[in-house]
Design an enzyme around this catalytic site. Structure first.
Site, mmCIF file in Angstrom:
data_model
loop_
_atom_site.group_PDB
_atom_site.id
_atom_site.type_symbol
_atom_site.label_atom_id
_atom_site.label_comp_id
_atom_site.label_asym_id
_atom_site.label_seq_id
_atom_site.Cartn_x
_atom_site.Cartn_y
_atom_site.Cartn_z
ATOM 1 N N ARG A 176 -22.025 -5.390 -6.125
ATOM 2 C CA ARG A 176 -23.161 -5.134 -5.252
ATOM 3 C C ARG A 176 -22.753 -4.087 -4.223
ATOM 4 N NH1 ARG A 176 -21.849 -8.534 -0.943
ATOM 5 N NH2 ARG A 176 -23.875 -8.343 0.007
ATOM 6 N N ARG A 180 -27.722 -3.223 4.910
ATOM 7 C CA ARG A 180 -28.279 -4.126 5.929
ATOM 8 C C ARG A 180 -29.528 -3.487 6.534
ATOM 9 N NH1 ARG A 180 -22.890 -5.365 9.194
ATOM 10 N NH2 ARG A 180 -21.778 -6.443 7.539
ATOM 11 N N ARG A 259 -3.759 0.551 -8.150
ATOM 12 C CA ARG A 259 -3.876 1.742 -7.322
ATOM 13 C C ARG A 259 -2.905 1.594 -6.161
ATOM 14 N NH1 ARG A 259 -8.279 2.846 -4.328
ATOM 15 N NH2 ARG A 259 -9.233 0.828 -4.597
ATOM 16 N N ARG A 290 -9.476 8.088 4.589
ATOM 17 C CA ARG A 290 -9.803 7.674 5.948
ATOM 18 C C ARG A 290 -8.651 7.950 6.906
ATOM 19 N NH1 ARG A 290 -10.065 1.078 5.149
ATOM 20 N NH2 ARG A 290 -8.303 0.956 3.752
ATOM 21 N N GLU A 313 -4.926 8.286 5.141
ATOM 22 C CA GLU A 313 -4.720 7.465 3.938
ATOM 23 C C GLU A 313 -5.207 8.218 2.704
ATOM 24 O OE1 GLU A 313 -5.897 3.296 4.413
ATOM 25 O OE2 GLU A 313 -6.807 3.400 2.423
ATOM 26 N N TYR A 361 -6.901 -8.975 -5.819
ATOM 27 C CA TYR A 361 -6.932 -8.613 -4.417
ATOM 28 C C TYR A 361 -7.235 -9.863 -3.603
ATOM 29 C CZ TYR A 361 -7.866 -6.803 0.086
ATOM 30 O OH TYR A 361 -7.786 -6.609 1.446
ATOM 31 N N ASP A 363 -7.593 -11.151 0.479
ATOM 32 C CA ASP A 363 -7.483 -10.926 1.915
ATOM 33 C C ASP A 363 -6.454 -11.911 2.457
ATOM 34 O OD1 ASP A 363 -9.041 -8.780 2.787
ATOM 35 O OD2 ASP A 363 -10.895 -9.935 2.569
HETATM 36 P P1 FDA Z 1 2.418 -9.489 -0.098
HETATM 37 O O1 FDA Z 1 2.341 -8.273 -0.938
HETATM 38 O O2 FDA Z 1 2.086 -9.378 1.329
HETATM 39 O O3 FDA Z 1 3.910 -10.082 -0.204
HETATM 40 C C1 FDA Z 1 4.632 -10.100 -1.408
HETATM 41 C C2 FDA Z 1 6.092 -9.890 -1.081
HETATM 42 O O4 FDA Z 1 6.870 -10.124 -2.260
HETATM 43 C C3 FDA Z 1 6.423 -8.470 -0.623
HETATM 44 O O5 FDA Z 1 7.026 -8.507 0.660
HETATM 45 C C4 FDA Z 1 7.398 -7.964 -1.690
HETATM 46 O O6 FDA Z 1 8.421 -7.131 -1.152
HETATM 47 C C5 FDA Z 1 7.974 -9.262 -2.230
HETATM 48 N N1 FDA Z 1 8.517 -9.133 -3.592
HETATM 49 C C6 FDA Z 1 7.882 -8.664 -4.690
HETATM 50 N N2 FDA Z 1 8.725 -8.689 -5.757
HETATM 51 C C7 FDA Z 1 9.912 -9.175 -5.319
HETATM 52 C C8 FDA Z 1 11.166 -9.439 -5.945
HETATM 53 N N3 FDA Z 1 11.379 -9.171 -7.235
HETATM 54 N N4 FDA Z 1 12.172 -9.954 -5.199
HETATM 55 C C9 FDA Z 1 11.987 -10.195 -3.863
HETATM 56 N N5 FDA Z 1 10.807 -9.975 -3.225
HETATM 57 C C10 FDA Z 1 9.790 -9.465 -3.943
HETATM 58 N N6 FDA Z 1 -6.262 -8.470 4.191
HETATM 59 C C11 FDA Z 1 -7.092 -8.831 5.208
HETATM 60 O O7 FDA Z 1 -7.371 -10.022 5.368
HETATM 61 N N7 FDA Z 1 -7.600 -7.886 6.058
HETATM 62 C C12 FDA Z 1 -7.307 -6.561 5.931
HETATM 63 O O8 FDA Z 1 -7.786 -5.737 6.712
HETATM 64 C C13 FDA Z 1 -6.439 -6.164 4.878
HETATM 65 N N8 FDA Z 1 -6.110 -4.878 4.703
HETATM 66 C C14 FDA Z 1 -5.338 -4.491 3.631
HETATM 67 C C15 FDA Z 1 -5.067 -3.141 3.432
HETATM 68 C C16 FDA Z 1 -4.324 -2.756 2.332
HETATM 69 C C17 FDA Z 1 -4.025 -1.302 2.133
HETATM 70 C C18 FDA Z 1 -3.854 -3.724 1.413
HETATM 71 C C19 FDA Z 1 -3.097 -3.307 0.179
HETATM 72 C C20 FDA Z 1 -4.096 -5.068 1.622
HETATM 73 C C21 FDA Z 1 -4.855 -5.457 2.744
HETATM 74 N N9 FDA Z 1 -5.104 -6.796 2.983
HETATM 75 C C22 FDA Z 1 -5.931 -7.163 4.014
HETATM 76 C C23 FDA Z 1 -4.565 -7.838 2.088
HETATM 77 C C24 FDA Z 1 -3.243 -8.424 2.555
HETATM 78 O O9 FDA Z 1 -2.252 -7.430 2.601
HETATM 79 C C25 FDA Z 1 -2.876 -9.560 1.577
HETATM 80 O O10 FDA Z 1 -3.765 -10.611 1.750
HETATM 81 C C26 FDA Z 1 -1.514 -10.108 1.772
HETATM 82 O O11 FDA Z 1 -0.586 -9.077 1.681
HETATM 83 C C27 FDA Z 1 -1.243 -11.122 0.679
HETATM 84 O O12 FDA Z 1 -0.004 -11.702 0.883
HETATM 85 P P2 FDA Z 1 0.954 -12.007 -0.340
HETATM 86 O O13 FDA Z 1 2.027 -12.875 0.211
HETATM 87 O O14 FDA Z 1 0.198 -12.506 -1.512
HETATM 88 O O15 FDA Z 1 1.528 -10.578 -0.812
#
Ligand code: FDA
Length: 385
Positions: A176, A180, A259, A290, A313, A361, A363
């Protein structure tokens, strides 16, 4: 910690929520490892050296949720400012509010439509195409919001995000496009919203601050895997794995596509560059999608009056060496993911979670919520039976 009860791979919000719950509530000894030099995963932030302005290292992070249990949980580690996120877009040399709302529509059509009139206009423009018959992203978007708004605000921005002509992108990428019919341009609709008062890193460090939690940084799980299993006293140490699921299985079912983003940071010799935290650039001739200006996330802080930090970015497809940010989710990816899930289900002592471990994805509030539910439904029963 040679005798950990649980190993958590990844110190992002998912991994740290698991570690915190298991250490605080069950008294387990938890070893958290991360291959990066810092904890916090993608939510990590640090002060820019020259200005002291907090920069979100992996792109802007805004906390928001409508779930009272998650809000209560995160408030144990930090309090939040009353920041409310708003975004603007620069298009054709003019600035419009987003998400598309009555203000955007009236500015764009140089008019003063009432909500009803605007709704009727957009419905008429959208009737050019049938949503059900849309064969690509462009047709779907036109069928939802009409061609004029699509061409102005969606087409080129989407092309930059995906580095692909929207006519070659699948229609399913968008379900969608919110419009608004009021002047409300609050970006999120959630009940609770704000930014951590002392910054993300302080919040994250408090989650890991427990005598039973050991954090080992600069450590890749795949270099440590043997050691973890050798030092286990009884059988295998359970592992919560939040790294990429395809990497865990050595890409046996192919690579899942992502991506990634590139960031260009700059300190500018002025107090205020753009007057707002996030400005999108909708036109194709501007290469970035942005610009973030971090001082605006914390108007309550004392930052320098003569300097500001901006982050441009850029978006592109990721290679295996890049940070994976957004799942592309092609039909082939979905097939691969199903195969990986089946392989994952067969691993009795490994729990896959987080955005990389589930290839979706999430949050921050969703990552925390799904970790709380894994803790309650899987880990707590396992360790207390
Ligand atoms: P996350 O990626 O944070 O952590 C995974 C960890 O595992 C990393 O530190 C990595 O180094 C580690 N790892 C991976 N493989 C490994 C290995 N083999 N050995 C050791 N360590 C390893 N959310 C929101 O609520 N509001 C927002 O505004 C945004 N904005 C945003 C912008 C962008 C550009 C992105 C990409 C994402 C957001 N997010 C967000 C989402 C947010 O980043 C997301 O919810 C969290 O990162 C999720 O946490 P995780 O622990 O799942 O992964």
């Amino acid at each position: 910690m040679t005798n950990a009860d649980l190993v958590v791979v990844g110190s992002g919000f998912f991994g740290l929520t698991i570690a915190e719950r298991c250490a605080s509530e069950l008294g387990l000894r938890v070893l958290v490892i991360d291959r990066r030099h810092h904890i916090g995963g993608n939510a990590y932030s640090e002060a820019n050296r020259e200005t002291g302005i907090e920069v979100h290292r992996y792109g802007a992070h805004l906390f928001h949720t409508s779930n009272p249990a998650i809000w209560e949980y995160v408030n144990r580690f930090t309090s939040f400012t009353n920041y409310v996120h708003k975004v603007y877009t620069n298009r054709g040399g003019e600035v419009f509010p987003l998400p598309i709302n009555l203000g955007t529509i009236n500015q764009f059509f140089r008019s003063a439509y009432s909500p009803g009139e605007a709704r009727a206009l957009i419905a008429e423009q959208a009737s050019e195409l049938d949503t059900g018959a849309a064969g690509n992203l462009e047709e779907k978007a036109v069928s939802l919001i009409g061609r004029p708004l699509y061409e102005a605000f969606i087409r080129d921005y989407t092309a930059k995000q995906w580095q692909t002509d929207p006519r070659e992108l699948p229609a399913e990428i968008i379900s969608r496009l919110p419009v608004r019919y009021t002047y409300d341009n609050r970006y999120f609709n959630d009940t609770y919203e704000g930014l951590p008062v002392d910054g993300y890193t302080a919040w994250i460090e408090r989650m890991a601050d427990h005598p039973n939690i050991e954090v080992r940084l600069d450590t890749d799980f795949f270099d440590l895997e043997q050691e973890i299993n050798k030092t286990a006293t009884v059988g295998q140490v359970p592992v919560v794995y939040t790294g990429p699921i395809d990497r865990y299985f050595d890409y046996a079912e192919g690579e899942l596509s992502w991506r990634t983003l590139d960031f260009e940071e700059e300190v500018l010799p002025m107090r205020d560059f753009q007057g707002t935290p996030v400005m999108n650039y909708a036109d194709l001739d501007v290469p970035y999608t942005r610009i973030h200006e971090f001082r605006h996330f914390h108007p309550e802080r004392e930052y320098p009056a003569d300097k500001t930090v901006i982050l441009r970015e850029f978006s592109r497809f990721a290679t295996r060496e890049d940070e994976p940010y957004y799942p592309v989710n092609t039909p082939q990816d979905r097939e691969g993911l199903l195969a990986y899930r089946q392989l994952g289900d067969a691993e009795r002592d490994v729990y896959f979670g987080g955005r990389l471990g589930t290839y979706q994805y999430l949050d921050m509030h969703m990552a925390i919520g799904s970790a709380l539910s894994m803790y309650e439904n899987k880990l707590k029963p396992r360790f207390t039976r």
